[in-house]
Design an enzyme around this catalytic site. Structure first.
Site, short mmCIF file in Angstrom:
data_model
loop_
_atom_site.label_atom_id
_atom_site.label_comp_id
_atom_site.label_asym_id
_atom_site.label_seq_id
_atom_site.Cartn_x
_atom_site.Cartn_y
_atom_site.Cartn_z
N HIS A 302 0.86 -1.19 0.00
CA HIS A 302 0.00 0.00 0.00
C HIS A 302 0.89 1.23 0.00
O HIS A 302 2.01 1.20 0.48
CB HIS A 302 -1.03 0.00 1.12
N HIS A 345 7.64 0.87 10.86
CA HIS A 345 8.04 2.15 10.30
C HIS A 345 8.95 2.90 11.26
O HIS A 345 8.72 2.90 12.46
CB HIS A 345 6.74 2.97 10.09
N GLU A 351 4.91 11.91 14.11
CA GLU A 351 3.52 11.58 13.84
C GLU A 351 2.69 11.61 15.13
O GLU A 351 2.98 10.85 16.06
CB GLU A 351 3.42 10.17 13.23
N HIS A 375 4.38 9.27 17.89
CA HIS A 375 5.55 8.53 17.45
C HIS A 375 6.52 9.55 16.89
O HIS A 375 6.38 10.03 15.77
CB HIS A 375 5.16 7.47 16.40
N HIS A 381 7.63 2.11 15.16
CA HIS A 381 6.22 1.85 15.45
C HIS A 381 5.63 0.99 14.35
O HIS A 381 6.31 0.62 13.40
CB HIS A 381 5.45 3.17 15.63
FE FE2 Z 1 4.36 6.00 10.76
#
Ligand code: FE2
Length: 444
Positions: A302, A345, A351, A375, A381
């Site tokens: 994705h 990630h 974020e 994060h 994360h």
């Molecule tokens: Fe992320």
């Protein structure tokens, strides 16, 4: 004015039902509440129509390129300049950049919703700063606020000189009475109040709770679409601006101004929401997130979540946002041989995520509407153990994610939490545990 006995008034609800809007993002709008109030062919005639005062509100430097230039002309009963001195008032739960109360924290942090407000708390009094970055006096960076209120603002208005306010209701609708007219924002909508615009918040329901991104930097704009083409993501025509509406009130009104991080107050002898006509591009608006055209892969993998960007505040570096506002809206997942939840990630961008309704597909539990997770730059994360196990074994048939509306404020600088957020009762202890028990599967 509405009666205020806690919660929203019937009058506010009726008013919100019947609102009309102008449509289009970034348009040169014009509107008049009284026919003939808007001068034609010039901005500042020798005598403005109907005995009104002409006043320009500049949201960008006069000389910025047209694509970034924001200004509006207001035709009002009294000029904004007619006010007594502003004096400092308590900042309540509001904090501002630079955020220096604590050391920036590389740990992953997650909060439960704000506790219920004390009875009689309005939107302004209910603002509570979680953290942010940059420097309000440098017009760079952003702050994350939450709000919880059970009372409408009465005889007072707020304006923020430090930045624009992107309001994300999570519980309870808001009626926003602005200098430009009225907007209704309910959970699932977002509302934007531009820098310097006065507004009052009335509640449409018993109480109200949500999130605010205070953007000190360049005003939010629609992202460029590149190879996506001329359509997709948030459509310009779905953004709604108010039509002119004014208060002709001689009641004393407290005007609270956030200026370089502090609240200042002056009591006007009239309502400053007295703009009878206006035109321009520096205007408030609302947008229904359910209208976001969600794009994604129809083959495998994705795309990065930038594909879900609703609004972006650009910087001088192409593609590098001061802050992006990103929505995770209902969508189909059809990727073949694809791990479908958000991937593990580590990100140079920081974020902050919040949840408006339902659940988020990377977190089985603990991330609840009204709560939020942070994060920070380069923190690791991704899906929790339960989500990873389930998604790794799932049958890859087309799958509709239709029970959640999550969002992200993603910013180029690390977010430093305020002392009140770092020490909050509603900070979840043990958030790291959701990534414990991810088993070793390697076989050489
Ligand atoms: Fe992320």
């Amino acid at each position: 004015m509405s009666e205020q006995a806690g919660g929203g008034s019937e009058q506010a609800r009726k008013t919100a039902e019947g609102l009309e809007y102008l449509t289009g993002f970034g348009n040169e709008h014009s509107s008049e509440a009284v026919p003939g109030a808007l001068p034609l062919g010039r901005n500042s005639p020798q005598r403005a129509p109907l005995g009104l005062y002409a006043e320009q509100l500049s949201g960008s430097a006069f000389t910025e390129p047209r694509t970034h230039n924001r200004r509006s002309w207001l035709y009002r009963i009294r000029p904004s300049a007619a006010h007594p001195p502003f004096t400092r008032i308590d900042n309540g739960g509001l904090r501002s950049a630079p955020f220096t109360e604590g050391a920036p924290d590389p740990n992953r942090l997650r909060w439960n919703p704000l506790p219920d407000p004390a009875p009689g708390t309005d939107f302004l009094a209910g603002l509570w700063t979680l953290g942010g970055n940059g420097d309000a006096t440098q017009r760079a960076g952003m702050a994350i606020h939450l709000y919880a209120a059970d009372t409408s603002m009465t005889d007072r208005v707020f304006s923020d000189s430090d930045g624009e306010l992107l309001i994300v209701p999570e519980r309870g609708g808001l009626l926003l009475r602005t200098e430009f007219g009225l907007l209704a924002a309910r959970p699932g909508d977002v509302a934007l109040i531009p820098r310097g615009v006065r507004f009052r918040v009335e509640l449409l329901d018993a109480d109200a709770r949500g999130y605010v991104c205070e953007n000190y930097g360049q005003p939010f704009e629609l992202p460029n679409l590149g190879p996506i083409g001329a359509n997709g993501l948030a459509a310009a025509r779905d953004f709604q601006a108010p039509v002119a509406a004014y208060e002709d009130s001689e009641r004393p009104t407290q005007v609270v101004n956030k200026f370089c991080g502090n609240l200042w107050s002056a009591t006007y002898d009239h309502s400053p929401l007295d703009v009878v006509a206006w035109h321009g591009s520096h205007v408030p608006y609302v947008y229904d997130l359910h209208r976001f055209n969600v794009l994604g892969s129809i083959s495998f993998d994705h795309p990065d979540p930038s594909i879900f960007t609703v609004l972006t505040s650009p910087s001088d570096t192409p593609g590098l946002a001061g802050v992006d506002f990103v929505v995770f809206a209902p969508r189909w997942l059809v990727g073949e041989d694809t791990f479908r939840p958000p991937y593990f990630h580590r990100n140079v961008m920081s974020e902050y995520m919040g949840l408006i309704e339902g659940a988020y597909d990377a977190k089985a539990e603990g991330f609840v509407p009204g709560g939020g997770s942070l994060h920070n730059m380069m923190s690791a994360h991704g899906p929790d153990r339960e989500t990873f196990d389930r998604a790794s074994a799932a049958e890859l048939k087309p799958q509709k994610i239709d029970d959640g509306l999550a969002f992200m404020f993603e910013t180029r600088w690390p977010i430093t939490a305020t002392a009140q957020a770092a020490g909050a009762e509603h900070l979840q202890r043990g958030y790291d545990d959701v990534w414990q028990g991810l088993e070793r599967h390697f076989r050489a």
